[in-house]
Design a protein around this motif. Structure first.
Motif, short mmCIF file in Angstrom:
data_model
loop_
_atom_site.label_atom_id
_atom_site.label_comp_id
_atom_site.label_asym_id
_atom_site.label_seq_id
_atom_site.Cartn_x
_atom_site.Cartn_y
_atom_site.Cartn_z
N ASN A 1 15.40 0.43 -41.30
CA ASN A 1 14.63 -0.53 -40.50
C ASN A 1 15.25 -0.78 -39.13
O ASN A 1 14.77 -1.64 -38.38
N GLY A 2 16.33 -0.06 -38.80
CA GLY A 2 16.94 -0.24 -37.49
C GLY A 2 17.77 -1.49 -37.35
O GLY A 2 17.96 -2.00 -36.24
N GLU A 3 18.28 -2.00 -38.48
CA GLU A 3 19.07 -3.23 -38.44
C GLU A 3 20.57 -2.96 -38.56
O GLU A 3 21.38 -3.86 -38.35
N ALA A 4 20.96 -1.73 -38.89
CA ALA A 4 22.37 -1.40 -39.04
C ALA A 4 22.54 0.11 -38.94
O ALA A 4 21.58 0.87 -39.10
N ILE A 5 23.78 0.52 -38.68
CA ILE A 5 24.13 1.94 -38.63
C ILE A 5 25.04 2.25 -39.81
O ILE A 5 25.92 1.46 -40.15
N ALA A 6 24.83 3.39 -40.42
CA ALA A 6 25.61 3.77 -41.60
C ALA A 6 27.10 3.86 -41.28
O ALA A 6 27.49 4.25 -40.18
N GLU A 7 27.92 3.51 -42.27
CA GLU A 7 29.36 3.60 -42.12
C GLU A 7 29.80 5.06 -42.23
O GLU A 7 29.01 5.94 -42.52
N ALA A 8 31.10 5.30 -41.99
CA ALA A 8 31.62 6.67 -41.89
C ALA A 8 31.34 7.51 -43.13
O ALA A 8 30.88 8.65 -43.04
N ASP A 9 31.61 6.95 -44.34
CA ASP A 9 31.42 7.75 -45.55
C ASP A 9 29.94 8.06 -45.79
O ASP A 9 29.57 9.18 -46.14
N SER A 10 29.10 7.07 -45.55
CA SER A 10 27.65 7.28 -45.72
C SER A 10 27.12 8.26 -44.68
O SER A 10 26.30 9.13 -44.98
N MET A 11 27.59 8.12 -43.45
CA MET A 11 27.14 9.00 -42.37
C MET A 11 27.45 10.45 -42.69
O MET A 11 26.62 11.35 -42.52
N ALA A 12 28.66 10.69 -43.16
CA ALA A 12 29.07 12.06 -43.48
C ALA A 12 28.25 12.63 -44.62
O ALA A 12 27.82 13.79 -44.59
N ALA A 13 28.00 11.82 -45.64
CA ALA A 13 27.22 12.28 -46.79
C ALA A 13 25.76 12.55 -46.39
O ALA A 13 25.15 13.52 -46.84
#
Length: 243
Positions: A54-66
């Motif tokens: 929904n554009g309210e947050a950016i994924a953290e490092a572990d989630s981004m990589a996955a």
């Protein structure tokens, strides 16, 4: 200043684009992402995932990589919008498979990433890059701009580079990317090691009447003379303000 809402919205748009390309259904995407991340050992709540969508947050490092491994996109693109979008076909980015229980940090390979180091380590880096083993760094960050293999990131401390008025500012906590192999010129933001104390500082390189100085953006701090013992460690080539 960076508009955090715009960054979140842009990340969400790229995430939806990658999901569309991968053929992930439009309805129930949060559930599908949650299941996929859980299979590779990344545990996030459905509420957190909903904020990404929904554009309210950016994924953290572990989630981004996955997410990048699953959707076959470069982290530089998903996180910052830096092209190209797709991962290289030679497999530089580690592909997570269902049931892979290895540490997710295994996909945080050095591919367009630089180590986040301390200011003490930056002083050693100035002395001789070869004396510091960057792979021992605890954190790696995707750099939003081209940077050499010798590049690194620092977290800004203090407010000497905080602009009290309009204009570019680097407040406490801001992440800066430093490239020791790029020549610095007047007006550039640089990292320098000053004589006597051997401390490393972040300032603007300025010239006046044939002399060079290190000038803080915040006028409350003094200008530092550049002498023969002053060592310019690298040019700041990029920055961002974490959430």
């Amino acid at each position: 200043m960076v508009d955090k809402n715009e960054l979140r919205a842009a990340f969400s748009a790229r995430l939806h684009e990658a999901l569309d390309d991968a053929g992930v259904r439009s309805r129930g995407r949060g559930v599908d992402i949650h299941k996929r991340l859980k299979m590779v050992g990344v545990h996030k709540t459905t509420q957190a995932i909903s904020k990404w969508l929904n554009g309210e947050a950016i994924a953290e490092a572990d989630s981004m990589a996955a997410l990048c491994a699953w959707l076959n996109v470069r982290r530089e693109w998903l996180e910052y919008g830096v092209l190209p979008k797709a991962q290289e076909p030679n497999g530089k980015a580690h592909q997570l498979k269902v049931g892979d229980q290895s540490n997710v940090s295994g996909i945080l390979e050095r591919f367009g990433k630089v180590p986040l180091i301390s200011w003490v380590q930056a002083g050693a880096w100035c002395e001789a890059i070869s004396n510091f083993e960057p792979y021992q760094a605890d954190s790696w960050l995707s750099c939003p701009v081209p940077i050499s293999d010798s590049g690194y990131a620092l977290k800004v401390l203090g407010d000497s580079m905080t602009n009290p008025g309009p204009g570019r500012s680097y407040p406490t906590g801001c992440i800066i990317f430093v490239d020791p192999e790029v020549e610095a010129h007047t007006g550039d933001r640089v990292i320098a090691r000053v004589p006597r104390t051997n401390e490393v500082t972040f300032k603007v390189l300025v010239s006046d009447a044939g002399r060079q100085f290190l000038r803080p953006i915040n006028p409350q701090y003094p200008i530092i003379d550049i002498t023969e013992e002053t060592h310019i460690c690298g040019k700041v080539v990029g920055s961002f303000i974490p959430e």
